[in-house]
Motif scaffolding. Sequence first.
Motif, PDB file in Angstrom:
ATOM      1  N   ALA A 186       0.881  -1.321   0.113  1.00  0.00           N
ATOM      2  CA  ALA A 186      -0.246  -0.084  -0.140  1.00  0.00           C
ATOM      3  C   ALA A 186       0.797   1.388   0.069  1.00  0.00           C
ATOM      4  O   ALA A 186       2.124   1.275   0.372  1.00  0.00           O
ATOM      5  N   ALA A 187       0.154   2.442  -0.665  1.00  0.00           N
ATOM      6  CA  ALA A 187       0.896   3.778  -0.483  1.00  0.00           C
ATOM      7  C   ALA A 187      -0.073   4.616   0.350  1.00  0.00           C
ATOM      8  O   ALA A 187      -1.132   4.134   0.513  1.00  0.00           O
ATOM      9  N   ALA A 188       0.517   5.474   1.019  1.00  0.00           N
ATOM     10  CA  ALA A 188      -0.365   6.239   1.876  1.00  0.00           C
ATOM     11  C   ALA A 188      -0.674   7.815   1.384  1.00  0.00           C
ATOM     12  O   ALA A 188       0.237   8.500   0.787  1.00  0.00           O
ATOM     13  N   ILE A 189      -1.760   8.533   1.552  1.00  0.00           N
ATOM     14  CA  ILE A 189      -2.007   9.668   1.163  1.00  0.00           C
ATOM     15  C   ILE A 189      -1.958  10.283   2.488  1.00  0.00           C
ATOM     16  O   ILE A 189      -2.570  10.316   3.623  1.00  0.00           O
ATOM     17  N   ALA A 190      -0.941  11.538   2.410  1.00  0.00           N
ATOM     18  CA  ALA A 190      -0.846  12.507   3.753  1.00  0.00           C
ATOM     19  C   ALA A 190      -0.980  13.872   3.313  1.00  0.00           C
ATOM     20  O   ALA A 190      -0.731  14.146   2.251  1.00  0.00           O
ATOM     21  N   ARG A 191      -1.123  14.677   4.185  1.00  0.00           N
ATOM     22  CA  ARG A 191      -1.111  16.319   4.127  1.00  0.00           C
ATOM     23  C   ARG A 191      -0.453  16.897   5.389  1.00  0.00           C
ATOM     24  O   ARG A 191      -0.361  16.353   6.443  1.00  0.00           O
ATOM     25  N   THR A 192       0.341  18.057   4.763  1.00  0.00           N
ATOM     26  CA  THR A 192       1.098  18.767   5.732  1.00  0.00           C
ATOM     27  C   THR A 192       1.357  20.099   5.124  1.00  0.00           C
ATOM     28  O   THR A 192       1.211  20.134   3.789  1.00  0.00           O
ATOM     29  N   VAL A 193       1.552  21.054   5.850  1.00  0.00           N
ATOM     30  CA  VAL A 193       2.033  22.520   5.300  1.00  0.00           C
ATOM     31  C   VAL A 193       3.560  22.276   5.028  1.00  0.00           C
ATOM     32  O   VAL A 193       4.404  21.904   5.864  1.00  0.00           O
ATOM     33  N   LEU A 194       3.865  22.292   3.621  1.00  0.00           N
ATOM     34  CA  LEU A 194       5.072  22.221   3.157  1.00  0.00           C
ATOM     35  C   LEU A 194       5.536  23.451   2.267  1.00  0.00           C
ATOM     36  O   LEU A 194       5.205  23.739   1.282  1.00  0.00           O
ATOM     37  N   PHE A 195       6.756  24.021   2.762  1.00  0.00           N
ATOM     38  CA  PHE A 195       7.006  25.462   2.064  1.00  0.00           C
ATOM     39  C   PHE A 195       5.979  26.422   1.882  1.00  0.00           C
ATOM     40  O   PHE A 195       5.798  26.625   0.767  1.00  0.00           O
TER      41      PHE A 195
ATOM     42  N   ARG B 197       2.725  26.189   1.929  1.00  0.00           N
ATOM     43  CA  ARG B 197       1.585  25.641   1.202  1.00  0.00           C
ATOM     44  C   ARG B 197       0.983  24.464   1.928  1.00  0.00           C
ATOM     45  O   ARG B 197       1.802  23.397   2.168  1.00  0.00           O
ATOM     46  N   LEU B 198      -0.193  24.035   1.939  1.00  0.00           N
ATOM     47  CA  LEU B 198      -0.753  22.995   2.393  1.00  0.00           C
ATOM     48  C   LEU B 198      -0.726  21.950   1.137  1.00  0.00           C
ATOM     49  O   LEU B 198      -1.170  22.121   0.257  1.00  0.00           O
ATOM     50  N   ARG B 199       0.157  20.836   1.320  1.00  0.00           N
ATOM     51  CA  ARG B 199       0.283  19.962   0.124  1.00  0.00           C
ATOM     52  C   ARG B 199      -0.009  18.591   0.528  1.00  0.00           C
ATOM     53  O   ARG B 199      -0.289  17.967   1.595  1.00  0.00           O
ATOM     54  N   THR B 200      -0.526  17.860  -0.680  1.00  0.00           N
ATOM     55  CA  THR B 200      -0.851  16.436  -0.515  1.00  0.00           C
ATOM     56  C   THR B 200       0.412  15.583  -0.967  1.00  0.00           C
ATOM     57  O   THR B 200       0.998  16.008  -1.796  1.00  0.00           O
ATOM     58  N   LEU B 201       0.744  14.617  -0.121  1.00  0.00           N
ATOM     59  CA  LEU B 201       1.885  13.874  -0.706  1.00  0.00           C
ATOM     60  C   LEU B 201       1.610  12.261  -0.852  1.00  0.00           C
ATOM     61  O   LEU B 201       0.508  11.798  -0.161  1.00  0.00           O
ATOM     62  N   LEU B 202       1.937  11.581  -1.689  1.00  0.00           N
ATOM     63  CA  LEU B 202       1.849  10.179  -1.800  1.00  0.00           C
ATOM     64  C   LEU B 202       3.150   9.754  -1.147  1.00  0.00           C
ATOM     65  O   LEU B 202       4.181   9.949  -1.609  1.00  0.00           O
ATOM     66  N   ILE B 203       2.982   8.751   0.094  1.00  0.00           N
ATOM     67  CA  ILE B 203       3.981   8.249   0.532  1.00  0.00           C
ATOM     68  C   ILE B 203       4.111   6.762   0.394  1.00  0.00           C
ATOM     69  O   ILE B 203       3.141   5.882   0.373  1.00  0.00           O
ATOM     70  N   ARG B 204       5.211   6.149  -0.099  1.00  0.00           N
ATOM     71  CA  ARG B 204       5.348   4.480  -0.479  1.00  0.00           C
ATOM     72  C   ARG B 204       6.793   4.139   0.053  1.00  0.00           C
ATOM     73  O   ARG B 204       7.654   4.944   0.236  1.00  0.00           O
ATOM     74  N   PRO B 205       6.826   2.601   0.356  1.00  0.00           N
ATOM     75  CA  PRO B 205       8.106   2.220   0.656  1.00  0.00           C
ATOM     76  C   PRO B 205       9.154   2.255  -0.603  1.00  0.00           C
ATOM     77  O   PRO B 205       8.916   2.165  -1.543  1.00  0.00           O
ATOM     78  N   TYR B 206      10.342   2.722  -0.018  1.00  0.00           N
ATOM     79  CA  TYR B 206      11.338   2.746  -1.032  1.00  0.00           C
ATOM     80  C   TYR B 206      12.789   2.356  -0.255  1.00  0.00           C
ATOM     81  O   TYR B 206      13.103   3.051   0.561  1.00  0.00           O
ATOM     82  N   ASP B 207      13.409   1.193  -0.755  1.00  0.00           N
ATOM     83  CA  ASP B 207      14.652   0.697  -0.198  1.00  0.00           C
ATOM     84  C   ASP B 207      14.246   0.415   1.506  1.00  0.00           C
ATOM     85  O   ASP B 207      13.471  -0.024   1.845  1.00  0.00           O
ATOM     86  N   LYS B 208      15.322   1.143   1.922  1.00  0.00           N
ATOM     87  CA  LYS B 208      15.142   1.011   3.771  1.00  0.00           C
ATOM     88  C   LYS B 208      14.206   2.278   4.278  1.00  0.00           C
ATOM     89  O   LYS B 208      14.019   1.870   5.404  1.00  0.00           O
ATOM     90  N   GLY B 209      13.789   2.930   3.478  1.00  0.00           N
ATOM     91  CA  GLY B 209      13.026   4.268   3.867  1.00  0.00           C
ATOM     92  C   GLY B 209      11.690   4.338   3.140  1.00  0.00           C
ATOM     93  O   GLY B 209      10.990   3.394   2.650  1.00  0.00           O
ATOM     94  N   LEU B 210      11.377   5.669   2.901  1.00  0.00           N
ATOM     95  CA  LEU B 210      10.083   5.880   2.300  1.00  0.00           C
ATOM     96  C   LEU B 210      10.315   7.069   1.233  1.00  0.00           C
ATOM     97  O   LEU B 210      11.237   7.809   1.293  1.00  0.00           O
ATOM     98  N   ILE B 211       9.404   6.983   0.269  1.00  0.00           N
ATOM     99  CA  ILE B 211       9.469   8.177  -0.612  1.00  0.00           C
ATOM    100  C   ILE B 211       8.132   8.972  -0.579  1.00  0.00           C
ATOM    101  O   ILE B 211       7.124   8.489  -0.623  1.00  0.00           O
ATOM    102  N   ALA B 212       8.378  10.012  -0.404  1.00  0.00           N
ATOM    103  CA  ALA B 212       7.234  11.322  -0.271  1.00  0.00           C
ATOM    104  C   ALA B 212       7.205  12.128  -1.483  1.00  0.00           C
ATOM    105  O   ALA B 212       7.984  12.867  -1.817  1.00  0.00           O
ATOM    106  N   THR B 213       6.080  12.039  -2.382  1.00  0.00           N
ATOM    107  CA  THR B 213       6.010  12.436  -3.595  1.00  0.00           C
ATOM    108  C   THR B 213       4.704  13.587  -3.437  1.00  0.00           C
ATOM    109  O   THR B 213       3.600  13.164  -3.234  1.00  0.00           O
ATOM    110  N   THR B 214       5.285  14.778  -3.594  1.00  0.00           N
ATOM    111  CA  THR B 214       4.204  15.724  -3.650  1.00  0.00           C
ATOM    112  C   THR B 214       3.133  15.807  -4.697  1.00  0.00           C
ATOM    113  O   THR B 214       3.601  15.505  -5.841  1.00  0.00           O
ATOM    114  N   LEU B 215       1.907  15.824  -4.634  1.00  0.00           N
ATOM    115  CA  LEU B 215       0.904  15.759  -5.722  1.00  0.00           C
ATOM    116  C   LEU B 215       0.544  17.248  -6.110  1.00  0.00           C
ATOM    117  O   LEU B 215       0.206  18.126  -5.262  1.00  0.00           O
ATOM    118  N   ASN B 216       0.243  17.121  -7.502  1.00  0.00           N
ATOM    119  CA  ASN B 216      -0.388  18.330  -7.785  1.00  0.00           C
ATOM    120  C   ASN B 216      -1.989  18.333  -7.619  1.00  0.00           C
ATOM    121  O   ASN B 216      -2.416  17.494  -7.467  1.00  0.00           O
TER     122      ASN B 216
END
Length: 279
Positions: free
Chosen positions: A138-147, A149-168
């Motif tokens: 699974a991947a997770a949809i998350a929200r937070t204020v980033l730079f 602006r309130l941004r929506t991010l897609l968080i998914r497992p990657y190697d030993k950590g996670l990748i958080a991709t900001t979404l348009n």
Amino acid sequence: MSPRAQWKGYLQFGLVTCPVALYTATSTSERVSFHTINRATGNRVRREFIDSSTGKAVGREDQVKGYEVGKDDYVIFEPDEVAAVVPGSDKTLHLQAFVAYADIDDVYFDKPYYLAPSDRGSEEAFVLIRAGMQKKKAAAIARTVLFRRLRTLLIRPYDKGLIATTLNYDYEVRSADKAFEDVPDIKIKGEMLDLAKHIIATKSGTFDAQAFDDRYEAALTELIKAKIEGRKITVRKERKPEKVVDLMEALRQSAGVTGEKKRAPKRAASNASRPRKAG
């Protein structure tokens, strides 16, 4: 030397919260960059903001934001007025929902960041969240204020950590209707489709980012080296690709079907269609 975190906060998973940090996953800092130079003097050109009416330079302290409501008519906003609408932040990535990664159209992908625990005490909670997502694929949809602006991010497992991709946001993604409105509805079948499938099959492979070099960047580096060494620079003319006149013939040549042998490659017979040997 450890990379500098672009943002630090918390990742919240139910009642589990762990400190995390975002690190830029991509960078253009290694690209060749040029300065703008005055050809006549050899000096570097400096940019200034110029008043469109008086022609005089405007210092940073005199610059404010303005929203155009009519031709040359602007509503002026002071810096503190703009800052007042920046959303409040608790520095927390709030996980809103878990989704299948394939459910997110990648046209919405903006910028990727590496997401990692920011202190030793948070590692176990972080690994728990990552392992749970890996197990459920699974991947997770998350929200937070980033730079700011309130941004929506897609968080998914990657190697030993996670990748958080900001979404348009939806309003930022243009509809494909206008881009594709002139594409006709053509049904491709028969030999033409078989040839296309054969070409795709013969060129099947896997993606390896290291296999794709930036030829323009390499050419720029060589150009700079030649210029410094005083070598002659040869300016080549751009070649235009030849226009395809006969699509079927181009497909045949691409598939290696030439001369009298102009039939589509035969498909391998399945075990079910092969004659059985007499026992």
